[in-house]
Write a protein that holds these residues in place. Sequence first.
Motif, mmCIF file in Angstrom:
data_model
loop_
_atom_site.group_PDB
_atom_site.id
_atom_site.type_symbol
_atom_site.label_atom_id
_atom_site.label_comp_id
_atom_site.label_asym_id
_atom_site.label_seq_id
_atom_site.Cartn_x
_atom_site.Cartn_y
_atom_site.Cartn_z
ATOM 1 N N ASN A 181 0.872 -1.176 0.000
ATOM 2 C CA ASN A 181 0.000 0.000 0.000
ATOM 3 C C ASN A 181 0.913 1.231 0.000
ATOM 4 O O ASN A 181 2.123 1.109 -0.140
ATOM 5 N N VAL A 182 0.343 2.410 0.197
ATOM 6 C CA VAL A 182 1.162 3.605 0.187
ATOM 7 C C VAL A 182 0.654 4.571 1.256
ATOM 8 O O VAL A 182 -0.551 4.647 1.514
ATOM 9 N N THR A 183 1.579 5.271 1.878
ATOM 10 C CA THR A 183 1.225 6.245 2.913
ATOM 11 C C THR A 183 1.797 7.603 2.540
ATOM 12 O O THR A 183 2.963 7.707 2.150
ATOM 13 N N VAL A 184 0.982 8.631 2.662
ATOM 14 C CA VAL A 184 1.434 9.984 2.335
ATOM 15 C C VAL A 184 1.964 10.650 3.599
ATOM 16 O O VAL A 184 1.472 10.396 4.703
ATOM 17 N N PRO A 226 -8.786 2.485 5.081
ATOM 18 C CA PRO A 226 -7.578 3.319 5.166
ATOM 19 C C PRO A 226 -7.609 4.500 4.190
ATOM 20 O O PRO A 226 -7.145 5.593 4.524
ATOM 21 N N ASP A 227 -8.165 4.284 2.975
ATOM 22 C CA ASP A 227 -8.265 5.405 2.013
ATOM 23 C C ASP A 227 -9.092 6.530 2.627
ATOM 24 O O ASP A 227 -8.720 7.708 2.592
ATOM 25 N N ARG A 228 -10.242 6.148 3.157
ATOM 26 C CA ARG A 228 -11.157 7.135 3.741
ATOM 27 C C ARG A 228 -10.497 7.863 4.921
ATOM 28 O O ARG A 228 -10.565 9.085 5.027
ATOM 29 N N ASP A 229 -9.826 7.076 5.781
ATOM 30 C CA ASP A 229 -9.182 7.679 6.958
ATOM 31 C C ASP A 229 -8.113 8.686 6.536
ATOM 32 O O ASP A 229 -7.995 9.771 7.125
ATOM 33 N N THR A 230 -7.326 8.321 5.512
ATOM 34 C CA THR A 230 -6.242 9.215 5.069
ATOM 35 C C THR A 230 -6.828 10.524 4.533
ATOM 36 O O THR A 230 -6.409 11.617 4.927
ATOM 37 N N GLU A 231 -7.792 10.403 3.630
ATOM 38 C CA GLU A 231 -8.353 11.618 3.032
ATOM 39 C C GLU A 231 -9.067 12.461 4.092
ATOM 40 O O GLU A 231 -8.934 13.695 4.107
ATOM 41 N N ALA A 232 -9.815 11.789 4.976
ATOM 42 C CA ALA A 232 -10.548 12.532 6.011
ATOM 43 C C ALA A 232 -9.582 13.273 6.941
ATOM 44 O O ALA A 232 -9.854 14.402 7.367
ATOM 45 N N THR A 291 -6.287 26.140 1.592
ATOM 46 C CA THR A 291 -6.583 26.530 0.198
ATOM 47 C C THR A 291 -7.919 27.254 0.063
ATOM 48 O O THR A 291 -8.147 27.929 -0.942
ATOM 49 N N GLY A 292 -8.814 27.068 1.021
ATOM 50 C CA GLY A 292 -10.152 27.637 0.895
ATOM 51 C C GLY A 292 -11.053 26.807 0.011
ATOM 52 O O GLY A 292 -12.194 27.199 -0.259
ATOM 53 N N LEU A 293 -10.563 25.659 -0.430
ATOM 54 C CA LEU A 293 -11.351 24.798 -1.324
ATOM 55 C C LEU A 293 -11.326 23.364 -0.788
ATOM 56 O O LEU A 293 -10.348 22.958 -0.153
ATOM 57 N N PRO A 294 -12.395 22.584 -1.066
ATOM 58 C CA PRO A 294 -12.418 21.210 -0.556
ATOM 59 C C PRO A 294 -11.296 20.354 -1.143
ATOM 60 O O PRO A 294 -10.923 20.538 -2.302
ATOM 61 N N LEU A 295 -10.781 19.448 -0.341
ATOM 62 C CA LEU A 295 -9.859 18.433 -0.866
ATOM 63 C C LEU A 295 -10.637 17.547 -1.835
ATOM 64 O O LEU A 295 -11.802 17.210 -1.584
ATOM 65 N N VAL A 296 -10.005 17.204 -2.942
ATOM 66 C CA VAL A 296 -10.595 16.234 -3.871
ATOM 67 C C VAL A 296 -9.754 14.965 -3.802
ATOM 68 O O VAL A 296 -8.519 15.036 -3.908
ATOM 69 N N GLY A 297 -10.404 13.846 -3.572
ATOM 70 C CA GLY A 297 -9.707 12.559 -3.553
ATOM 71 C C GLY A 297 -9.983 11.818 -4.852
ATOM 72 O O GLY A 297 -11.103 11.868 -5.365
ATOM 73 N N MET A 298 -8.959 11.156 -5.383
ATOM 74 C CA MET A 298 -9.159 10.393 -6.628
ATOM 75 C C MET A 298 -8.450 9.052 -6.539
ATOM 76 O O MET A 298 -7.405 8.930 -5.879
ATOM 77 N N VAL A 325 -16.361 15.805 8.820
ATOM 78 C CA VAL A 325 -16.098 16.059 7.401
ATOM 79 C C VAL A 325 -16.433 14.804 6.583
ATOM 80 O O VAL A 325 -16.174 13.675 7.015
ATOM 81 N N ALA A 326 -17.057 15.020 5.420
ATOM 82 C CA ALA A 326 -17.517 13.875 4.622
ATOM 83 C C ALA A 326 -17.444 14.223 3.134
ATOM 84 O O ALA A 326 -17.527 15.392 2.755
ATOM 85 N N PRO A 327 -17.295 13.186 2.304
ATOM 86 C CA PRO A 327 -17.179 13.447 0.866
ATOM 87 C C PRO A 327 -18.527 13.382 0.142
ATOM 88 O O PRO A 327 -19.435 12.675 0.571
ATOM 89 N N THR A 328 -18.614 14.137 -0.958
ATOM 90 C CA THR A 328 -19.700 13.935 -1.923
ATOM 91 C C THR A 328 -19.101 13.143 -3.074
ATOM 92 O O THR A 328 -18.151 13.606 -3.724
#
Lengths: 496, 114
Positions: A64-67, A104-110, A120-127, A149-152
Motif C-alpha cells: 500500500n502507500v502512505t502519504v 484506510p483510504d477514507r481515513d487518510t483523506e478525512a 486553500t479555501g477549497l475542498p480536498l478532492v480525492g481520486m 467532514v464527509a465526501p460527496t
Amino acid sequence: MTRRTSVAMTGPTRDVLCDLLLRSDGQEDLCLALYRPSTGRRRTTALIRHPVAPNDGDRLVHGNVTVTAEYILRGAEAAHAQQCGLVLLHSHPGGRGWQAMSGPDRDTEASYANLVREITGLPLVGMTLAGRDQSWSARHWDRGVGRHVAPTECTNVRVIDDRLTITWNDGVDPAPATNPRQTRTVTAWGDAAQADLVRRRVLVIGAGSVGLDVALRLAASGLVHITMMDFDLVEEHNLDRLVGATRRDVLLRRTKVHVARREAFRNATAAHPHIRITDLSICEPAGLLEALDHDVIFCCVDRPWPRAVLNGLAYSDLVPVIDGGIAIDTHADGTMRNATWRSHIVRPGRPCLICTRQLDMGQVALDIQGLLDDPDYVAGANRGDSVGQNVAPLSISVTAALLGQYVSFSVAPGGVGDPGPLQYVLSTHDLHHLDHTSTPGCLYEPACPEGDRRQDLTGDHWGAESARAKAAAVPWPARLCRMLDDLLTAMSAGRS
Amino acid sequence: MGGHDTFAAQIARLGLHPRVEAELVIYGLEPVEGTRAGSVVDTAVAIDELAWWPQVPPHWIHLPDDVTLARTNSRPSLRPGWMMHSRQIADWGRDDPGVAWASHVRGVLGEART
C-alpha cells in the motif's frame, strides 16, 4: 437538491498522472495535483491543472502507500499560492472500474480534508486510479467540518482527449436499462458505449433547424438528459427549415425550445427522458452557469458572441463544444454558386475557433454592443456580409456532420476519435480534412483550465431580454389556446 | 486589474503614453503614412469597450474632429470635439494584442484626409 460533483482533465494531464501512479513493481502509489473549481448551477467540477510530483520520502510505499504530512503541506501551499484546490490521488493497480474507498483510504483523506480546506479555501478532492482499465473515481470532501467532514461522491470523471472518456459512478448515476426501442442503436456500438452515451448531460445551444434536429436525434438514440437553450420565438420565416414547427406555433407565439422539446419528446426512446429547455442566452451569466452542468455542448448558433463564449468555455472549463455551420454562396443574379459546411470539436488539443478562422473577434465586439441588430449602424456601415442562411435540404447535412463528429469523439470507431476540422464542398462533393493548427498568439488552446477564474465574456444580452419580454407579452386568449394545445399534445402522446 | 488597465500597460510598453480621461484611454500614435505621417495624433478607446480586453478588441476609434476619414460610420465621442469611428479589426487573436491594436489604428490614421 443535492449538488453534483465531477472531475475533468485533459488527455496529456491524464498521461502524466498515470505515469506517476502506475508503478512497474505493481505496488500502490500516490501523488498530488492542483485543481480549479468550475461551478455550474447544479454541479461543481474540479478541473485538474497539473501534478505536484512527489520528492523522495514524500510517500512510503509498502504494497500500500502512505502519504507524509510534509508532502500534503507542500501541495496545499502550492495550491494556495496558485489560487487552486488540492487533489490527493492514489492507485489501485489491480482495480477495474469505479473504485469504492477502503477504510484506510477514507481515513487518510478525512484526516487531511480539514487542513487542506483551511489552507486553500477549497475542498480536498480525492481520486483513485484503477490500474487495469485506467478508470478514475473521485469525491469532493465538501460536507461537514472537523470530525464530521464527509465526501460527496462524484457523478463521473471526464478525460478530454482525441476521444471523450468518462468513468461513471454507477452508485450515483446508474446506467438506465436498455429497452426494445433502442435495440438497433445498441448493436451499432455495444452495451458499454450505450451505457456511457445515454448518461451524458448534453446541452444544445440554438433550437433552429440544426439544433432541433440534433436534439431529437440524440433523444431518439436514448439520451436521458438533454437541455436546449434558445430565446427566440418561432416566426413565419422559420417554417421552411424548422421541421416540426407549424403555423399554429407561430400564431401561439411558441418559443423555438418549446417546439424542440415537443419534437424531442416525440422521438425519445429513454424510459424517463429529462428534456429541459431554457430561454437564457449563453452570453448571459445565468446561461453560462447552466452550460457548466453539462458534459458536452452542441453549438448550433451562428452569432459571434455566443460562439466566442463557447470557444472560451471549451478550454477554460473543459466542456467540449461540437461546432459547425453552413455557408451558402450565390451569384449576383441570385442563383446558387456553392455551399460548404464545416464541423469541428473545440477542445484542448485542437485549435480554437479563432485559429480555424471560424470566429472573428472583431465581429464579437459588434455583437456585444448590439450593432449587428442596429438598423442605423448597419445602414451606415454598408456591410457586405452575407446574411446567414440555411435551407432544409442541407441543414440535415450540417446535423449529420455534427453528430458524426460526436460519435467519433465518443465511440472512436476503429479506434479513431476526433477527426479534426472537416469541410464538405457541395459543388464538387469533396470532403476536406482541414489542416489548422493553433497560432502562436492563441489565448485559449495552450492555457491551463481556469474554471471560475476564467475571463468570461458574458453580460447583459439585450436581444435575449427583448425576446423574453415579447414572449411574456402574449395576450390571455393566446395563452388559453396554448394551454389547450398543450393538453391536446399531451393526450395525443398518451395515446401513442 | 481591469481590461483597460491591461490595455494601458500593453500600449505603454510600446511608448504610446496612455492616460485615462472622461471614460476614455487616450494615447498618442504616429502614423507612418498618409497626411498625418510623422506627427503624433491623439486617439482613444472607451473604457467600456475594454471590459474584455484582450479577448475582445474594441470597435470604435475615437479621434479629434480635425482628423477626417474618407469613408466612415461615425458617432459623437464621449469627449467633446471628438468623434468615434467604426472600424472592425481583422484577424484578432493571432498576434500580441497591444502591437496588433497599434498597427490597426496606425492603418486607420494612414487613411486620414486631414
